[in-house]
Design a protein around this motif. Structure first.
Motif, PDB file in Angstrom:
ATOM      1  N   ARG A  81       2.918   7.594 -20.830  1.00  0.00           N
ATOM      2  CA  ARG A  81       3.080   6.179 -20.513  1.00  0.00           C
ATOM      3  C   ARG A  81       2.396   5.281 -21.534  1.00  0.00           C
ATOM      4  O   ARG A  81       2.871   4.182 -21.793  1.00  0.00           O
TER       5      ARG A  81
ATOM      6  N   SER B  19       2.180   1.721  -3.589  1.00  0.00           N
ATOM      7  CA  SER B  19       1.258   2.285  -4.584  1.00  0.00           C
ATOM      8  C   SER B  19       0.916   3.730  -4.254  1.00  0.00           C
ATOM      9  O   SER B  19       0.542   4.492  -5.146  1.00  0.00           O
ATOM     10  N   ALA B  20       1.071   4.136  -2.975  1.00  0.00           N
ATOM     11  CA  ALA B  20       0.864   5.547  -2.645  1.00  0.00           C
ATOM     12  C   ALA B  20       2.036   6.404  -3.084  1.00  0.00           C
ATOM     13  O   ALA B  20       1.880   7.558  -3.462  1.00  0.00           O
TER      14      ALA B  20
ATOM     15  N   GLY C 176      -8.101   0.730 -10.056  1.00  0.00           N
ATOM     16  CA  GLY C 176      -8.027   0.771  -8.609  1.00  0.00           C
ATOM     17  C   GLY C 176      -6.691   1.316  -8.129  1.00  0.00           C
ATOM     18  O   GLY C 176      -6.075   2.168  -8.764  1.00  0.00           O
ATOM     19  N   GLU C 177      -6.242   0.787  -7.006  1.00  0.00           N
ATOM     20  CA  GLU C 177      -5.056   1.351  -6.366  1.00  0.00           C
ATOM     21  C   GLU C 177      -3.765   0.974  -7.081  1.00  0.00           C
ATOM     22  O   GLU C 177      -2.750   1.612  -6.895  1.00  0.00           O
TER      23      GLU C 177
ATOM     24  N   THR D  43      -7.784   6.871  -1.322  1.00  0.00           N
ATOM     25  CA  THR D  43      -7.481   5.522  -1.801  1.00  0.00           C
ATOM     26  C   THR D  43      -6.016   5.154  -1.647  1.00  0.00           C
ATOM     27  O   THR D  43      -5.655   3.994  -1.800  1.00  0.00           O
ATOM     28  N   GLY D  44      -5.162   6.158  -1.358  1.00  0.00           N
ATOM     29  CA  GLY D  44      -3.744   5.838  -1.241  1.00  0.00           C
ATOM     30  C   GLY D  44      -3.111   5.458  -2.556  1.00  0.00           C
ATOM     31  O   GLY D  44      -2.241   4.602  -2.609  1.00  0.00           O
ATOM     32  N   ALA D  45      -3.557   6.057  -3.652  1.00  0.00           N
ATOM     33  CA  ALA D  45      -2.930   5.847  -4.955  1.00  0.00           C
ATOM     34  C   ALA D  45      -2.997   7.168  -5.706  1.00  0.00           C
ATOM     35  O   ALA D  45      -3.913   7.960  -5.483  1.00  0.00           O
ATOM     36  N   VAL D  46      -2.020   7.414  -6.573  1.00  0.00           N
ATOM     37  CA  VAL D  46      -1.967   8.705  -7.262  1.00  0.00           C
ATOM     38  C   VAL D  46      -3.007   8.693  -8.380  1.00  0.00           C
ATOM     39  O   VAL D  46      -2.699   8.466  -9.546  1.00  0.00           O
ATOM     40  N   LEU D  47      -4.257   8.950  -8.012  1.00  0.00           N
ATOM     41  CA  LEU D  47      -5.342   8.822  -8.986  1.00  0.00           C
ATOM     42  C   LEU D  47      -5.322   9.936 -10.019  1.00  0.00           C
ATOM     43  O   LEU D  47      -5.819   9.749 -11.122  1.00  0.00           O
TER      44      LEU D  47
ATOM     45  N   ALA E  81      -1.454  11.297  -1.844  1.00  0.00           N
ATOM     46  CA  ALA E  81      -1.684   9.856  -1.729  1.00  0.00           C
ATOM     47  C   ALA E  81      -0.946   9.264  -0.534  1.00  0.00           C
ATOM     48  O   ALA E  81      -1.490   8.436   0.185  1.00  0.00           O
ATOM     49  N   SER E  82       0.329   9.700  -0.344  1.00  0.00           N
ATOM     50  CA  SER E  82       1.098   9.083   0.737  1.00  0.00           C
ATOM     51  C   SER E  82       0.995   9.886   2.032  1.00  0.00           C
ATOM     52  O   SER E  82       1.477   9.437   3.064  1.00  0.00           O
TER      53      SER E  82
ATOM     54  N   TYR F  72       3.938   2.124 -23.265  1.00  0.00           N
ATOM     55  CA  TYR F  72       3.324   0.789 -23.226  1.00  0.00           C
ATOM     56  C   TYR F  72       3.192   0.224 -24.635  1.00  0.00           C
ATOM     57  O   TYR F  72       3.475  -0.942 -24.888  1.00  0.00           O
TER      58      TYR F  72
ATOM     59  N   VAL G  44      -3.225   0.826 -10.355  1.00  0.00           N
ATOM     60  CA  VAL G  44      -3.131   1.195 -11.762  1.00  0.00           C
ATOM     61  C   VAL G  44      -1.811   1.915 -12.038  1.00  0.00           C
ATOM     62  O   VAL G  44      -1.367   2.783 -11.277  1.00  0.00           O
ATOM     63  N   ASN G  45      -1.138   1.485 -13.101  1.00  0.00           N
ATOM     64  CA  ASN G  45       0.125   2.059 -13.579  1.00  0.00           C
ATOM     65  C   ASN G  45       1.302   1.857 -12.653  1.00  0.00           C
ATOM     66  O   ASN G  45       2.329   2.478 -12.828  1.00  0.00           O
TER      67      ASN G  45
ATOM     68  N   ALA H  94       0.835  -1.210   0.000  1.00  0.00           N
ATOM     69  CA  ALA H  94       0.000   0.000   0.000  1.00  0.00           C
ATOM     70  C   ALA H  94       0.863   1.251   0.000  1.00  0.00           C
ATOM     71  O   ALA H  94       0.576   2.220  -0.715  1.00  0.00           O
TER      72      ALA H  94
ATOM     73  N   HIS I 189       0.716  -2.700 -14.116  1.00  0.00           N
ATOM     74  CA  HIS I 189      -0.720  -2.947 -13.999  1.00  0.00           C
ATOM     75  C   HIS I 189      -1.409  -1.927 -14.901  1.00  0.00           C
ATOM     76  O   HIS I 189      -1.658  -0.803 -14.486  1.00  0.00           O
TER      77      HIS I 189
END
Lengths: 204, 333
Positions: free
Chosen positions: B200, A57-58, A83-84, B184-188, B106-107, B204, A86-87, A54, A78
């Motif tokens: 990217r 991914s953050a 979701g969390e 969500t803890g992700a770089v959305l 995110a972090s 890809y 991605v990329n 986690a 990914h």
């Protein structure tokens, strides 16, 4: 077609479908663990990655620099999972193993990958299935995994001199080159989390 | 009226060409770099004989091209890597300010070395405003071509979208993206930010054998621009554009109108990709200093000024019919 007849036919169809799915569901519930790990278990972290998935991914911004400098191009992404994750990057040693060159750790702009000496990288540990590996079941000599290992004796060696049965040592960092070269079609060597041990346990 | 002889510096009229050169160079680099990476893979594999004939031809071509530059392609071609989201030039790392913001959200902590890589873009944005959107963004390159396509389609009789939404929508998108990144803890934000997507996805497609989900999103934004609002994603939705607009609110270099030279022809308003109002001095924080209005102005009425704020509305242009009627009899020098 009368309404009554239609309803009866529909009910029959649905009950047949449900009845037919019972054996399938039972088989799914009662079957032992599949021989091959599911897809996501074959995704290993990158060298020098943050320990917690986690956290990783953050911290990862998904710029793709790690992959762009990777000489064997072993880093995958990914792409469509969403979701969390991605990329974010991962390594699938069954596709290609990491050569521990350390370029990805140097180039990563964030704290997702930190520069780590190759002996202290922790991507998991190799685990050998002694019921499939050719020398372990006395189907000839091999030694491909021992030959390719970039860390040598402290990561994997033969059980005894001149006997080609590989034994994984605690110095293994889980780069996955052994998985890449393993000639056995079911890949009896795989990279798992360190806590799962170096020998596949079978429940018989 | 002595000031009517004020002319903008003559090179500013040609900045738009330079801008297209920069845009196409950045885009070309995003296409070339993945191929360089593939070539480096082949080199470090030391297995030329195992390549397919087409791969061997590619290898030979790349070897011919890079031979004058380096004799160790596996190492030396690592000099320039990455994309506009985050890249490295001879070990010097640069990142998008939105990447820094999204990653911090995110972090939920600050990582100094990464923030430092975004420092130069942030400082440049403070000075030049939203210049990234007009000068560097690889999505702008495609979006402006898309706008040209819309014009051709109109000439063929196809109706394209010209809706106007609320510009403040993108600040909501930015705030929502950062909040959701934290949740969500992700770089959305990276998933809805076109330049990051393009960087990217090209990689890809070239090096990893296929487009990801982002390509679908990007095609969606192209259709949105074509069918709903011209340049709609940049104007109304882009989180990066929102961040740069905020950073560039008090930019030092801004395009301003010279009212003495203006004849109210409104070509500047027509050419402005962001739908601003240069004709009535309505630049605001969203101007990206793209200089298209300078290039299009027939009377040299647009120029760069060093100011922290826009001039207030200067009224009709002094060459215009309305102004001349109002000031008839005052005499023109």
């Amino acid at each position: 077609m009368s309404r009554r007849r239609f309803l009866r036919q529909a009910a029959t169809g649905v009950s047949l479908l449900l009845g037919a799915s019972v054996p399938y569901g039972l088989a799914q519930l009662l079957s032992p663990e599949p021989a091959r790990a599911p897809e996501e278990r074959r995704h290993r972290p990158l060298p020098g990655a943050l320990k917690d998935a986690a956290d990783f991914s953050a911290a990862c911004i998904g710029c793709g620099l790690c992959s762009e400098v990777c000489p064997p191009n072993c880093i995958l992404f990914h792409e469509r999972e969403g979701g969390e994750v991605v990329n974010t990057p991962y390594i699938n040693p069954e596709y290609k193993g990491c050569i521990l060159c350390g370029k990805c750790m140097q180039v990563c702009p964030t704290e997702a990958l930190t520069e780590t000496p190759r002996e202290r990288v922790d991507m998991g540990i190799a685990q050998i299935d002694r019921l499939a590996c050719y020398p372990w079941v006395d189907r000839g000599i091999c030694g491909a995994c021992v030959g390719i290992c970039p860390l040598g004796e402290r990561a994997i060696r033969f059980k005894m001199w001149n006997q080609y049965r590989p034994v994984v040592q605690q110095g293994c960092v889980g780069c996955g080159l052994c998985v890449e070269v393993c000639p056995h079609p079911s890949l009896p060597i795989r990279i798992v989390d360190r806590s799962e041990g170096t020998v596949t346990r079978h429940r018989i | 009226m002595s000031s009517s002889n004020r002319k903008p510096f003559f090179l500013w009229r040609h900045l738009n060409k330079l801008r297209w050169l920069v845009l196409s160079t950045v885009f070309a680099m995003l296409v070339i770099l993945p191929y360089v990476h593939v070539y480096q893979n082949y080199v470090s594999a030391h297995a030329y004989d195992l390549l397919a004939p087409s791969e061997q031809r590619f290898y030979d071509l790349m070897q011919t091209l890079t031979e004058p530059l380096t004799d160790d392609p596996a190492e030396d071609l690592d000099a320039i890597k990455g994309n506009t989201w985050s890249g490295t030039f001879w070990g010097f790392k640069l990142s998008d300010p939105l990447a820094a913001a999204g990653q911090m959200a995110a972090s939920l902590k600050v990582f100094g070395p990464f923030l430092l890589t975004a420092l130069i873009p942030i400082l440049a944005t403070l000075l030049l405003g939203r210049f990234y959107c007009g000068w560097i963004c690889p999505a702008t390159f495609l979006y402006e071509l898309n706008s040209n396509l819309a014009v051709w389609l109109q000439k063929l009789g196809v109706r394209t979208g010209h809706r106007h939404l609320d510009r403040r929508l993108k600040y909501v998108v930015l705030a929502l993206g950062l909040v959701l990144s934290a949740a969500t803890g992700a770089v959305l934000v990276a998933a809805i930010y076109p330049p990051a997507i393009i960087g990217r996805e090209i990689y890809y497609a070239v090096a990893l054998g296929g487009f990801g989900a982002g390509a679908v999103f990007f095609v969606g934004t192209l259709l949105f621009d074509l069918l709903v609002a011209r340049r709609g994603f940049c104007r109304y939705l882009c989180p990066g554009g929102a961040l740069y607009s905020l950073l560039g609110r008090y930019r030092l270099f801004r395009i301003q109108r010279i009212v003495e030279n203006c004849n109210d022809c409104a070509k500047c308003n027509a050419v402005c990709e962001f739908g601003l109002d240069p004709l009535r001095d309505g630049f605001g924080q969203e101007c990206n200093n793209c200089s298209a209005c300078i290039a299009v102005c027939p009377t040299d009425a647009m120029t760069f000024r060093v100011r922290f704020t826009d001039q207030p509305d200067q009224g009709p242009g002094h060459l215009g019919r309305q102004y001349r009627k109002q000031h008839a009899g005052e005499g023109r020098s």
